[in-house]
Scaffold this motif. Structure first.
Motif, PDB file in Angstrom:
ATOM      1  N   LEU A  15      10.661  93.622 -51.051  1.00  0.00           N
ATOM      2  CA  LEU A  15      11.330  92.833 -52.087  1.00  0.00           C
ATOM      3  C   LEU A  15      12.776  92.535 -51.709  1.00  0.00           C
ATOM      4  O   LEU A  15      13.278  91.438 -51.963  1.00  0.00           O
ATOM      5  N   ARG A  16      13.457  93.488 -51.085  1.00  0.00           N
ATOM      6  CA  ARG A  16      14.831  93.244 -50.620  1.00  0.00           C
ATOM      7  C   ARG A  16      14.855  92.159 -49.549  1.00  0.00           C
ATOM      8  O   ARG A  16      15.713  91.280 -49.562  1.00  0.00           O
ATOM      9  N   LEU A  18      12.629  89.789 -49.104  1.00  0.00           N
ATOM     10  CA  LEU A  18      12.289  88.520 -49.750  1.00  0.00           C
ATOM     11  C   LEU A  18      13.508  87.943 -50.471  1.00  0.00           C
ATOM     12  O   LEU A  18      13.780  86.748 -50.389  1.00  0.00           O
ATOM     13  N   ASP A  19      14.256  88.792 -51.143  1.00  0.00           N
ATOM     14  CA  ASP A  19      15.469  88.357 -51.834  1.00  0.00           C
ATOM     15  C   ASP A  19      16.494  87.816 -50.833  1.00  0.00           C
ATOM     16  O   ASP A  19      17.106  86.773 -51.056  1.00  0.00           O
ATOM     17  N   GLU A  20      16.646  88.515 -49.718  1.00  0.00           N
ATOM     18  CA  GLU A  20      17.587  88.075 -48.686  1.00  0.00           C
ATOM     19  C   GLU A  20      17.151  86.732 -48.094  1.00  0.00           C
ATOM     20  O   GLU A  20      17.968  85.840 -47.878  1.00  0.00           O
ATOM     21  N   ASP A  22      15.293  84.431 -49.610  1.00  0.00           N
ATOM     22  CA  ASP A  22      15.510  83.409 -50.638  1.00  0.00           C
ATOM     23  C   ASP A  22      16.984  83.022 -50.730  1.00  0.00           C
ATOM     24  O   ASP A  22      17.319  81.844 -50.880  1.00  0.00           O
ATOM     25  N   ARG A  23      17.875  83.984 -50.625  1.00  0.00           N
ATOM     26  CA  ARG A  23      19.308  83.720 -50.698  1.00  0.00           C
ATOM     27  C   ARG A  23      19.749  82.859 -49.513  1.00  0.00           C
ATOM     28  O   ARG A  23      20.485  81.887 -49.675  1.00  0.00           O
ATOM     29  N   ARG A  26      18.462  79.331 -50.043  1.00  0.00           N
ATOM     30  CA  ARG A  26      19.274  78.619 -51.037  1.00  0.00           C
ATOM     31  C   ARG A  26      20.595  78.173 -50.423  1.00  0.00           C
ATOM     32  O   ARG A  26      21.070  77.063 -50.685  1.00  0.00           O
TER      33      ARG A  26
END
Length: 74
Positions: A15-16, A18-20, A22-23, A26
């Protein structure tokens, strides 16, 4: 450490990541958006260019350079 702890840690790391991802995605999208907006703003005062005329002009310049090089070597 139990199997539950291992899978929980694996999910947390995933999850970390995936968040990285996505960031970063973006940020890239925002950067491209800024560049596109700047290009559009710069092109607004310039009248549109007919694509066929533009390409024909480029081809003419290539032929002129080619002919000048042929004239120079002969």
């Amino acid at each position: 450490m139990s199997l539950h702890d291992d899978s929980s840690l694996c999910c947390e790391v995933a999850l970390r990541l995936l968040d990285e991802y996505d960031r970063a995605d973006r940020q890239w999208i925002d950067g491209v958006r800024v560049k596109i907006d700047a290009a559009v703003a710069m092109s607004e005062p310039t009248p549109p260019i007919d694509g066929e005329t533009f390409i024909a002009g480029i081809c003419d310049r290539f032929w002129q350079v080619r002919e000048s090089k042929l004239d120079y070597t002969n």
